[in-house]
Design an enzyme around this catalytic site. Structure first.
Site, PDB file in Angstrom:
ATOM      1  N   SER A  50      -5.947 -13.586   1.801  1.00 28.70           N
ATOM      2  CA  SER A  50      -6.154 -14.936   1.284  1.00 28.70           C
ATOM      3  C   SER A  50      -4.833 -15.696   1.157  1.00 28.70           C
ATOM      4  O   SER A  50      -4.737 -16.873   1.523  1.00 28.70           O
ATOM      5  CB  SER A  50      -6.860 -14.870  -0.071  1.00 28.70           C
ATOM      6  OG  SER A  50      -6.982 -16.152  -0.636  1.00 28.70           O
ATOM      7  N   GLU A  51      -3.804 -15.029   0.632  1.00 29.89           N
ATOM      8  CA  GLU A  51      -2.489 -15.666   0.480  1.00 29.89           C
ATOM      9  C   GLU A  51      -1.903 -16.050   1.830  1.00 29.89           C
ATOM     10  O   GLU A  51      -1.361 -17.145   1.995  1.00 29.89           O
ATOM     11  CB  GLU A  51      -1.543 -14.712  -0.257  1.00 29.89           C
ATOM     12  CG  GLU A  51      -1.900 -14.492  -1.716  1.00 29.89           C
ATOM     13  CD  GLU A  51      -1.146 -13.332  -2.342  1.00 29.89           C
ATOM     14  OE1 GLU A  51      -1.016 -13.322  -3.584  1.00 29.89           O
ATOM     15  OE2 GLU A  51      -0.701 -12.425  -1.607  1.00 29.89           O
ATOM     16  N   ASP A  92      -0.150  -4.048  -6.504  1.00 32.85           N
ATOM     17  CA  ASP A  92       1.015  -3.447  -7.172  1.00 32.85           C
ATOM     18  C   ASP A  92       1.244  -2.022  -6.672  1.00 32.85           C
ATOM     19  O   ASP A  92       2.377  -1.614  -6.403  1.00 32.85           O
ATOM     20  CB  ASP A  92       0.797  -3.406  -8.693  1.00 32.85           C
ATOM     21  CG  ASP A  92       0.768  -4.785  -9.330  1.00 32.85           C
ATOM     22  OD1 ASP A  92       1.236  -5.749  -8.699  1.00 32.85           O
ATOM     23  OD2 ASP A  92       0.286  -4.879 -10.464  1.00 32.85           O
ATOM     24  N   ASN A  97      -1.562 -10.805   0.656  1.00 36.49           N
ATOM     25  CA  ASN A  97      -2.908 -10.370   1.011  1.00 36.49           C
ATOM     26  C   ASN A  97      -3.516 -11.386   1.979  1.00 36.49           C
ATOM     27  O   ASN A  97      -2.907 -12.412   2.302  1.00 36.49           O
ATOM     28  CB  ASN A  97      -3.784 -10.162  -0.232  1.00 36.49           C
ATOM     29  CG  ASN A  97      -3.977 -11.435  -1.051  1.00 36.49           C
ATOM     30  OD1 ASN A  97      -4.052 -12.544  -0.513  1.00 36.49           O
ATOM     31  ND2 ASN A  97      -4.065 -11.283  -2.366  1.00 36.49           N
TER      32      ASN A  97
END
Length: 320
Positions: A201-202, A267, A199
């Site tokens: 942020s990651e 997911d 995502n």
């Protein structure tokens, strides 16, 4: 590239996806709050209902099965009632479940206490396993890949995907695409995967920050090559999803009209994409479908799944 359409969703039922990752049992206690405890300044929850749902990689598997595809799940659990509950829920949903039971370690359980539709408290029950021993146990099943058309690594940082290179190598030897939902700060450990889906942020934590769209795209191009990925997909919430391929960049605007809960949305996205890839769809079409699934699932409360019928309805609104 042609877009997804309702008629092509029948192909998803022919997909066979293998999932390896960290499973957990999400346990919910629902109740009402009418007073504050005399023992401490905390609310007293009068529990009226309990619920259990598969979480982590188990929720990924549940999402694949909800699309009508065949899913084979391999994961480590404890020898306890939580593992039994998890197995029952998954098998009831049609997931081909292959658990490796570990002595002396609990199945990961996340207990959430909900009062008036608001989460008041979460308690986690988990321990880190011996990762070398765990890896040997998980890799020991030579038949795990049999009949599978895609491998999905669902890494929640609990140890099951401690050595992703071993899984990527095994899948590649069998010409099976590998899709990874990553964890941590070292994405080089997933080098050689078909698709990585961090995502925003990651990705920012690992790749560095940016101020403009041009800077973001430059980072995406650079790291896709550096990590030797066929494709890199950065999910960006309300900004949509951006897919980096060798032949270009494809952006998919966000689909959600109203967001209730983003729990488990990642997911659903990777499960939908993996199912489409296993059904023979090209990556950009698979990502479009995953984006459409995300727009549906965030409109539901809690970790949820999306059915092929819901996707068909959503696509029909586009295709008329």
């Amino acid at each position: 590239m042609p877009s997804a359409d309702p008629d092509s969703l029948d192909q998803l039922r022919r997909a066979h996806v293998a999932v390896l990752g960290d499973v957990m049992l999400d346990r919910y206690w629902f109740g009402r709050v009418e007073r504050i405890s005399p023992e401490a300044p905390v609310p007293v929850v009068q529990v009226g209902r309990e619920e259990e749902r598969p979480g982590g990689a188990a929720n990924v598997a549940l999402n694949i099965a909800a699309l009508g595809a065949r899913c084979r799940l391999r994961a480590a659990v404890g020898r306890d009632a939580a593992a039994d509950s998890l197995a029952t829920l998954l098998r009831r949903a049609g997931v081909d479940t292959h658990f490796v039971a570990l002595e002396g370690l609990p199945t990961t359980v996340k207990l959430r206490v909900i009062g008036h539709q608001q989460q008041l408290l979460r308690l986690d029950f988990e321990e880190r396993p011996d990762e070398q021993r765990l890896q040997g146990l998980l890799l020991g099943d030579e038949d795990f890949f049999s009949g599978m058309a895609a491998l999905l690594l669902s890494d929640y940082g609990k140890g099951a995907v401690q050595n992703p290179q071993a899984w990527i190598r095994l899948a590649r030897e069998r010409q099976i695409p590998v899709l990874v939902d990553p964890k941590g700060r070292d994405f080089a450990r997933y080098a050689g995967a078909t698709l990585l889906t961090p995502n925003k942020s990651e990705f920012q934590t690992v790749a560095g920050s940016w101020k403009t769209e041009e800077e973001f795209r430059a980072l995406g191009r650079h790291w896709r090559e550096a990590w030797q990925l066929t494709a890199l997909l950065v999910t960006r919430g309300e900004e949509g999803m951006t897919l980096f391929l060798a032949d270009g960049i494809h952006h998919h605007p966000a689909q959600a009209r109203e967001v209730f809960d983003v729990t488990g949305a990642g997911d659903t996205v990777i499960a939908t994409i993996a199912t489409a890839v296993a059904a023979g769809w090209p990556l950009d079409r698979a990502v479009e479908l995953g984006n459409r699934a995300a727009g549906i699932v965030v409109g539901k409360l809690g970790a949820a799944t999306v059915s092929a019928a819901e996707l068909a309805s959503s696509l029909e609104s586009v295709h008329g």
